[in-house]
Motif scaffolding. Structure first.
Motif, short mmCIF file in Angstrom:
data_model
loop_
_atom_site.label_atom_id
_atom_site.label_comp_id
_atom_site.label_asym_id
_atom_site.label_seq_id
_atom_site.Cartn_x
_atom_site.Cartn_y
_atom_site.Cartn_z
N THR A 93 0.67 -1.04 0.15
CA THR A 93 -0.07 0.03 0.06
C THR A 93 1.02 1.37 0.01
O THR A 93 0.84 2.17 -0.82
CB THR A 93 -1.01 -0.10 1.14
OG1 THR A 93 -1.66 -1.33 1.09
CG2 THR A 93 -1.96 1.03 1.21
N SER A 103 -5.26 4.24 -8.23
CA SER A 103 -6.12 3.25 -8.44
C SER A 103 -6.72 2.50 -7.29
O SER A 103 -5.62 2.19 -6.50
CB SER A 103 -5.59 2.64 -9.78
OG SER A 103 -6.72 1.76 -10.01
N ALA A 104 -7.82 2.03 -7.10
CA ALA A 104 -8.21 1.00 -6.22
C ALA A 104 -7.89 -0.39 -6.55
O ALA A 104 -8.04 -1.20 -5.71
CB ALA A 104 -9.64 1.31 -5.88
N HIS A 105 -7.26 -0.45 -7.84
CA HIS A 105 -7.24 -1.80 -8.55
C HIS A 105 -5.86 -1.94 -8.94
O HIS A 105 -5.50 -1.80 -10.00
CB HIS A 105 -8.33 -2.18 -9.53
CG HIS A 105 -9.79 -2.03 -9.16
ND1 HIS A 105 -10.33 -2.96 -8.62
CD2 HIS A 105 -10.56 -0.95 -9.12
CE1 HIS A 105 -11.80 -2.43 -8.33
NE2 HIS A 105 -11.88 -1.23 -8.87
N GLU A 167 -8.59 6.39 -10.49
CA GLU A 167 -9.69 6.88 -10.11
C GLU A 167 -9.94 8.26 -10.15
O GLU A 167 -9.13 9.31 -10.08
CB GLU A 167 -10.08 6.48 -8.63
CG GLU A 167 -9.56 5.04 -8.08
CD GLU A 167 -10.81 4.04 -8.73
OE1 GLU A 167 -11.77 4.37 -9.00
OE2 GLU A 167 -10.29 2.98 -9.19
N ALA A 190 -14.20 9.80 1.26
CA ALA A 190 -12.83 9.09 1.27
C ALA A 190 -12.29 8.74 2.70
O ALA A 190 -12.56 9.82 3.44
CB ALA A 190 -11.87 9.53 0.48
#
Length: 191
Positions: A93, A103-105, A167, A190
């Motif tokens: 992370t 990006s969350a992916h 994102e 968020a």
């Protein structure tokens, strides 16, 4: 006596975290020559990856300079630590955030001991978790890296990172509240 035992135990635990010891003494010249021949062509890696994804009905990935740099830092960190670990260069992370991968992916495959790009991909395809990363449905970009050291346990260390598009950040304001940064279509703030 008790303090000596505690210090010995602590030293043992720290040594375990440092990875395997490096090879010492003379190296086999044939192995060194074989390792020197190992190269990475990111375009070739992209062809292998995209052909595999196409065979599963998935879209192609394009090389991304940030992901390439992130992958190279991780490969170099694994060589330095002589440890095949997602944490060799810091937590995943933290590395994603430091690289500016918004990006969350995002997914990462590690490999060691492969002497060609094709071997690395073959190993990843045979591992269910790594294979799932190769087939990440919303991924659109990739970075790949190789780092080598003949004195380390795996000699050749590979990293592949894939990610979806960044994102979209948007400002949202609740009644009486200041701006809140959100991602994509998620109306929640968020955290």
């Amino acid at each position: 006596m008790k303090n000596a035992l505690v210090l010995a135990l602590a030293a043992t635990l720290l040594a375990g975290c440092a990875g395997e010891p490096r090879r010492e003494g003379a190296l086999d010249p044939r192995m060194v020559e074989k390792l020197n021949a190992v190269t990475l062509d990111p375009a070739e890696a992209g062809r292998i990856l995209n052909a595999y994804r196409a065979g599963h009905g998935l879209g192609p990935l394009r090389p991304d300079p940030r992901l390439m740099a992130m992958a190279q830092r991780q490969a170099d960190a694994m060589v330095k630590a002589n440890a095949l670990s997602h944490d060799a260069g810091g937590s995943f992370t933290a590395r994603v955030e430091a690289a500016g991968i918004d990006s969350a992916h995002v997914a990462e495959n590690l490999g060691g001991g492969y002497f060609s790009t094709a071997e690395a991909f073959d190993g990843w395809r045979k591992s269910p978790g790594h294979d799932a990363n190769l087939r990440l449905p919303n991924a659109t970009r990739y970075g790949i890296a190789l780092s080598k050291d003949p004195r380390t346990s795996y000699r050749a260390w590979w990293v592949l990172t894939v990610a979806a598009e960044p994102e979209i950040r948007r400002e949202m304001a609740a009644e009486g509240a200041g701006p809140i940064v959100g991602f994509g279509n998620d109306p929640r703030p968020a955290r």
